[in-house]
Design an enzyme around this catalytic site. Structure first.
Site, PDB file in Angstrom:
ATOM      1  N   GLY A 199      33.415  43.320  87.117  1.00 21.25           N
ATOM      2  CA  GLY A 199      34.182  43.637  88.307  1.00 21.25           C
ATOM      3  C   GLY A 199      35.437  42.802  88.460  1.00 21.25           C
ATOM      4  O   GLY A 199      35.891  42.548  89.573  1.00 21.25           O
TER       5      GLY A 199
ATOM      6  N   SER B 222      32.184  43.268  80.681  1.00 26.63           N
ATOM      7  CA  SER B 222      33.542  43.069  81.159  1.00 26.63           C
ATOM      8  C   SER B 222      33.732  41.630  81.641  1.00 26.63           C
ATOM      9  O   SER B 222      33.542  40.696  80.868  1.00 26.63           O
ATOM     10  CB  SER B 222      33.858  44.092  82.258  1.00 26.63           C
ATOM     11  OG  SER B 222      35.250  44.150  82.498  1.00 26.63           O
TER      12      SER B 222
END
Length: 567
Positions: free
Chosen positions: A163, A241
């Site tokens: 995120g 990520s």
């Protein structure tokens, strides 16, 4: 003798009836079969053969899953989910605003949970209603499958969500760890940590508070894992990520090394690199200027509303690139190589330190597609593509990139017009994700560690990716499309997706225990030798082509961002 034969016959009849009970195909042990309850005081259990005692008598005590577990921190109360996994939501640590976190000393439900069935509130973040977050957010959810007993010494997997370090939570889409825990026979811990300015922009100049939160979570697991049947010496960290970026920070922090054994990094945007202290200081100064308090006025800082802090964070994010070009626009708030906690850049800008851990690093084939097709919703011509590349990388690097066959515009639409977005997407994928990851893997292996490199050539479209129609096209695997494959949470999976889920979870089963992702009859996954990369196609066959990730191209002829800005 007749009575004994009758008893055996009745027990065999009972076992044959239980064979008709549906069995979860992902389970691998007869011990996981659900036998009907037998009175624990049945006199004949004591005189039955061992196998009957194990699977009928003693098992009868464990088929009713325990939702109450005694830990060194107190009694943990959990709840059984629909899959039969017991879920424990817990506060793993606490922290005053902009201060390092400390490990919880008592077992306590997280903020937002009034009972064992409750789930934690997220950490403060934009684009989420204030009722959905709390500053007291250092929580995790433990998923303990029925196959794990107090004597199991089961491996533990700690998941760190992505995120861009500004959003996400332990309850994010697809992060239910039940299926993954069941398939791998492991305890899955999904954690959350302080985000954005609260995790990385302490006005007093302290750095990496969010990274320290993940260390606090690991220390918590070291304390309680055994109580749930877990092995504290067999902890694997996994993240996607910015979650993978966080794991890279842990790998660069010598003080964290003893807290986990293996690491899995999915879609880490390694091109960005860690920030250095000079860059962080400039960003910090900008952020402090957005606040109505001096950096030394603790009372004033503590009284700031979360809205005020998030507003200042937004201003920083919007202006970080112009303030510190190395910060970039996609992930300007991120870990800092402070020389104290994080001691190495783990990239090409400094000698690579000696390594001993085994890691798995993966990408998806269309990492950049969502970004590129969001920026360019319509086809772009070859000439405009050339302009974009030159404008982004400069004429020298731009001309080199355009000379690579991997990026030559050749896509022609049905009406005869040209569209160079596929090549631009491939270039972005290689620049930010794939090529720096492969460089990292080579360096890791050359420095004594073991690295398995994989490429997801199939996936499950993650919620939100449908905003870019091309991400839902057959064959596309966009950023995040590996998450629901790993967790086994893809809704209504196709047969191909189900097969890939089964394969990945089988590989995880082995990796969590041995550091080797090879399993059964699946294709052999070879570790890199430090020179050649043999990236196994996950969802395809064979290995993924090196293409522009040849060492003589990205990182050499065309530098990564962390080289350009000398991070």
């Amino acid at each position: 003798m007749v009575a004994l034969l009758a008893l055996v016959a009745s027990l065999l009849a009972l076992s044959s009836q239980t064979a008709a009970v549906p069995v979860d195909a992902s389970r691998t042990s007869i011990a996981d079969l659900k036998f009907p309850s037998i009175p624990s005081g049945a006199w004949w259990c004591e005189y039955s053969p061992p196998w009957i005692q194990e699977f009928l008598c003693s098992r009868s005590l464990s088929t009713s899953l325990s939702t109450s577990v005694s830990t060194p921190l107190g009694t943990a109360e959990g709840a059984v989910d629909t899959s039969g996994v017991v879920r424990f939501a817990v506060k793993y640590g606490s922290a005053d605003r902009w201060q390092p976190s400390s490990v919880a000393t008592v077992w306590a439900l997280p903020s937002g949970a009034s009972n064992a069935s409750g789930l934690p509130l997220a950490c403060p973040q934009n684009d989420l209603d204030a009722s959905g977050y709390s500053e007291d957010c250092l929580s995790m959810i433990l998923y303990v499958p029925s196959s794990v007993t107090p004597a199991s010494n089961a491996p533990v997997l700690m998941w760190i969500h992505g995120g861009s370090f500004t959003s996400g939570s332990a309850t994010g889409a697809g992060l239910d760890g039940s299926a993954l825990a069941t398939a791998t026979g492991s305890i899955v811990a999904v954690i959350q940590y302080r985000l954005g300015a609260l995790g990385f922009m302490a006005p007093n100049g302290q750095t990496n508070l969010a990274v320290k939160d993940t260390i606090t979570a690991l220390q918590f697991l070291q304390t309680v894992a055994l109580s749930f049947g877990g092995d504290a010496s067999k902890i694997t960290v996994d993240g996607q990520s910015s979650g993978a970026n966080m794991i890279r920070a842990l790998l660069a922090a010598p003080s964290a090394s003893s807290l986990f054994e293996y690491a899995i990094l999915q879609s880490d945007p390694m091109d960005y690199g860690f920030l250095n202290t000079t860059m962080q200081s400039s960003l910090q100064n900008y952020f402090n200027q957005q606040l109505s308090c001096s950096a030394s006025d603790t009372s004033c800082l503590d009284s700031l509303s979360l809205d005020d802090i998030l507003t200042a964070q937004t201003s920083l994010s919007n202006n970080a690139y112009s303030t510190v070009p190395a910060a970039g626009q996609s992930e300007p708030i991120r870990p800092v190589r402070d020389g104290d906690l994080i001691t190495s850049p783990l990239d090409l800008t400094a000698p690579f330190p000696s390594q001993s851990k085994t890691i798995m690093v993966t990408n998806v084939v269309d990492e950049a597609m969502f970004t590129i097709y969001s920026e360019f919703p319509s086809a772009i011509s070859a000439s405009y593509y050339d302009d974009v590349v030159d404008g982004t990388f400069g004429s020298v690097s731009g001309s080199r990139l355009l000379s690579y066959s991997s990026y030559a515009p050749s896509t022609t639409n049905a009406d005869g017009t040209q569209d160079a977005r596929p090549q631009l997407s491939q270039m972005g994928t290689d620049q930010v994700w794939r090529c720096p990851t492969w460089t990292f893997a080579r360096n890791w292996a050359s420095s004594g560690g073991t690295a398995y490199v994989g490429m997801y050539t199939a996936g499950a479209s993650y919620p939100g990716n449908s905003d870019v129609p091309e991400c839902t096209d057959s064959g596309s695997v966009c950023h995040q499309d590996d998450i629901e494959i790993v967790f086994g949470t893809a809704p209504s999976p196709t047969s191909a997706q189900s097969a890939l889920i089964t394969e990945i979870q089988a590989r995880y089963y082995q990796f969590l225990r041995t550091g080797n992702p090879n399993s059964g009859s699946y294709a052999t996954w070879s570790a890199t030798d430090g020179q050649a990369i043999s990236a196994l196609e996950l969802g395809g066959s064979g290995t993924y082509a090196v293409g522009a990730c040849d060492p003589s191209q990205w990182g050499d002829a065309v530098p990564y961002d962390y080289q350009v800005y000398d991070i």
